[in-house]
Design an enzyme around this catalytic site. Structure first.
Site, short mmCIF file in Angstrom:
data_model
loop_
_atom_site.label_atom_id
_atom_site.label_comp_id
_atom_site.label_asym_id
_atom_site.label_seq_id
_atom_site.Cartn_x
_atom_site.Cartn_y
_atom_site.Cartn_z
N ASP A 1 65.38 34.53 57.16
CA ASP A 1 65.80 36.14 56.56
C ASP A 1 64.59 36.74 57.68
OD1 ASP A 1 68.05 35.40 55.31
OD2 ASP A 1 66.27 35.60 53.12
N GLU B 1 75.78 41.89 54.33
CA GLU B 1 74.63 42.05 53.38
C GLU B 1 73.62 42.22 54.63
OE1 GLU B 1 74.63 38.15 51.47
OE2 GLU B 1 74.36 37.05 53.08
#
Length: 517
Positions: free
Chosen positions: A15, A188
C-alpha cells in the site's frame, strides 16, 4: 538505457503512498499488527530508498493490544503542505473490527510525529488527503453506499472537507464514485490529484488479490460528477495469467518529478513455487504519461515490469544496512519490529552490551498477544539467516530460538528447550514436531536457508560447524495464499516460558540475514 529492477522496496511493504518535497521523495507503507507502525523512506531518484524511521513509534500513538493478524494499521497516505508533513491512515480495531481514521503531523519526516488526531464520522478505510489551490483540505476514503450495496463488497468513494484548526471534518460529505468496473468489489485506496485544472480520482478495485487493479476518473469540480476513463482499468495484471512473475498489482499513488516526469508506486507480489507469495505485497515503480487528458501507465506495455528504464533523475545511493546486526548500537535498528505494542521491559541492549537480551514472557507467539519476539521481514525469495544464542533453560516450559512467522497459526519455530533442539511446524493452528536433536550446551548457533519454497534448518555447537536439523521443509505455509491475511513473512528471535512465570532470559550475540537471489 539505464535500467532499474522491481520491486524498489522488496518484502512486506504494501500500500505505498508517495509525495515529493523539493527534490526528495518520501514513501510510507502499511504495517497492520506490527510495531512501530508505518515505516517512512526517502529517495532522490525513486529507485534507491532508505528508511529514515517510523511514523508511529510510541504506545500513545498506537495501541495494538489484542489486535489479530492483518488488523491494525491499514493503508496510509503521506502528504506535505506548508512545511508540515501529514500521514493519514486507518486503524482497524481489534475487538469490534470498527474502522477508525486519524492523522498525525510532523515538521521533520524522521519524527517526532504527533499523537493521533482522531476523525469523527469518518467511515471506511484507506483515507487520503488532498490540499487544493484555494486553501481547502479534503479527506477521501471508501464506505458502503448510503443507498445500500448493490452486490457483495460494493463500496463507494466519499469526500469531505477537513478543518485543520479543529482537526475535524466539516461540511457536507459527498459521494464521488463507485468505480469503473461493473460488479467489481472493494473500491478503495482513493487519491485525488489536480492536473491542468482537472481533478483526477485514482482508486483500486477488485480486492488486493489476483484481480487487483487501478482505475481513474476525472471531474472539473472536486465534488464531481466524475467521469471514468474509457481505458479503465489503467493498470492490472489479472489478464496476464498466473505465470507472470508479478501478480495482484494495484493500490497506486502518483508523483511528478522535478523533471516533469510522472511515476506511479503500487503494490504487487512475486509468486514462486506456484501461486504462493511468502514475501507478501511489495512496493513497485512504473512510469506514467498523460495522453489526451488521461494517465497512461507504462505506455506501449501497460504493465509493471521486473526491469525498466530509470527515471530521469540523478542516481543517489544510500549507505546500506549491514547484513549482520551485532546489537552494538544504543538503539535497535529500524528493520526490527515487535508483534503488537511492546508491553513490559522484556528486551534490552544494555543488560549485556553487544547482545540483545530477551526476557522470557509467559505469552506465546501462537496467541494474539505481545510475545517476546523481535523480527524482521523476509525480503528475498532465496535467503539465509543465522543467529548465535546463549540460553540455559531451567524447565521444559522455557524455550528460545528462531521463528519464521506468517501469523499465530502458520509458523516454523526452532526452539531450544531442556536437553534438546526441535523444529516445530504450526499449520492451521495444529503443531507437529518435525525434528528433535539432543542438546545441552549454553551456546547454540541456529541457521535457516531458503531456496524458493524449500527451507533448510541447521544448528551448531561451534561456529560454522553446522549439523542438519531438517532439510527440504515446505515453506508454502508462510504464504498468505495458505495462511490468509495481508502480511508477509517475518523471521526473528523469540523467547517464552509458555504460560508460566520465569525470570530467565536468552542472549543473542548477533542476527545475520542476506539474500541469495
Amino acid at each position: 538505457m539505464s535500467t532499474f529492477k522491481n520491486p524498489v522496496i522488496p518484502g512486506f511493504y504494501p500500500d505505498p503512498s508517495i509525495c515529493r518535497v523539493g527534490d526528495v521523495y518520501y514513501l510510507v507503507t502499511s504495517t497492520f499488527e506490527y510495531f512501530p507502525g508505518i515505516p517512512i523512506f526517502k529517495s532522490k531518484d525513486l529507485v534507491n530508498w532508505s528508511q529514515i524511521g517510523h511514523v508511529l513509534t510510541r504506545p500513545s500513538q498506537l495501541n495494538l493490544d489484542g489486535t489479530p493478524n492483518s488488523k491494525g494499521i491499514y493503508a496510509a497516505t503521506v502528504r506535505y503542505h506548508k512545511s508540515i508533513f501529514y500521514v493519514i491512515t486507518t486503524f482497524v480495531e481489534s475487538q469490534t473490527g470498527a474502522r477508525r481514521n486519524f492523522f498525525v503531523t510532523a515538521e521533520n519526516p524522521e519524527g517526532p510525529w504527533s499523537d493521533p488526531y482522531w476523525l469523527d464520522d469518518c467511515p471506511g478505510i484507506d483515507t487520503s488527503l488532498f490540499f487544493d489551490d484555494d486553501g481547502k483540505v479534503y479527506v477521501t476514503a471508501n464506505r458502503r453506499p448510503p443507498g445500500g450495496q448493490l452486490y457483495p463488497k460494493h463500496m463507494e468513494i466519499w469526500l469531505q472537507e477537513l478543518d485543520l484548526e479543529t482537526k475535524q471534518l466539516t461540511g457536507e460529505k459527498y459521494s464521488l464514485w463507485d468505480g469503473a468496473l461493473k460488479y467489481i468489489h472493494a473500491q478503495e485506496a482513493p487519491h485525488i490529484y489536480k492536473v491542468d485544472g482537472m481533478y483526477y480520482l485514482l482508486i483500486a478495485e477488485g480486492g488486493t488479490g489476483f484481480t487487483h487493479s487501478v482505475t481513474v476518473a476525472r471531474s472539473e469540480s472536486i465534488t464531481g460528477p466524475y467521469e471514468g476513463a474509457k481505458t479503465n482499468p489503467i493498470l492490472t495484471h489479472r489478464h496476464l495469467g498466473r505465470e507472470y512473475p508479478i501478480a495482484n498489482v494495484g493500490h497506486g499513488d502518483l508523483v511528478e518529478t522535478t523533471n516533469g516526469e510522472w511515476w506511479m508506486v503500487c503494490l504487487g507480489s512475486r509468486p514462486y513455487g506456484g501461486m504462493y507469495r511468502n514475501l507478501g505485497r511489495e512496493t513497485f515503480l512504473v512510469p506514467l504519461k498523460w495522453e489526451e487528458g488521461w494517465p497512461v501507465v507504462n505506455p506501449g506495455k501497460g504493465i509493471v515490469e521486473m526491469e525498466g528504464g530509470k527515471p530521469n533523475l540523478k542516481e543517489k545511493r544510500w549507505s546500506t544496512e549491514p547484513a549482520c546486526d551485532h546489537f552494538d548500537l544504543p538503539e535497535i535498528r529500524m528493520q526490527w519490529n515487535f508483534i503488537r505494542t511492546p508491553r513490559g521491559d522484556f528486551w534490552s541492549l544494555d543488560d549485556r552490551p553487544g547482545y540483545l537480551r530477551l526476557h522470557l514472557k509467559s505469552e506465546r507467539i501462537t496467541e494474539d498477544v505481545n510475545p517476546a519476539f523481535i523480527g524482521r521481514r523476509q525480503c528475498h525469495i532465496n535467503f539465509a539467516a543465522r543467529t548465535k544464542m546463549e540460553f540455559s533453560p531451567i524447565t521444559r516450559s522455557e524455550v528460545a530460538g528462531l521463528v519464521l512467522l506468517q501469523n499465530i497459526d502458520f509458523q516454523y519455530r526452532v526452539e531450544y528447550t531442556q536437553s534438546e533442539i526441535r523444529l516445530v511446524k504450526r499449520e492451521a493452528g495444529e503443531e507437529e514436531i518435525l525434528a528433535v536433536q539432543p542438546y545441552q550446551h549454553q551456546k547454540v548457533f541456529l541457521k535457516v536457508e531458503a531456496y524458493g519454497q524449500s527451507y533448510h534448518f541447521y544448528f551448531a555447537e561451534e561456529q560454522e560447524k553446522w549439523k542438519v536439523l531438517m532439510e527440504g521443509v515446505n515453506g508454502r505455509i508462510l504464504s498468505t495464499d495458505v495462511a490468509g491475511g495481508f502480511t508477509g513473512a517475518y523471521m526473528g528471535m523469540y523467547a517464552s516460558s509458555n504460560g508460566t512465570d520465569s525470570s530467565n532470559y536468552a542472549d543473542f550475540d548477533y542476527f545475520e540475514y542476506f539474500g541469495l537471489d
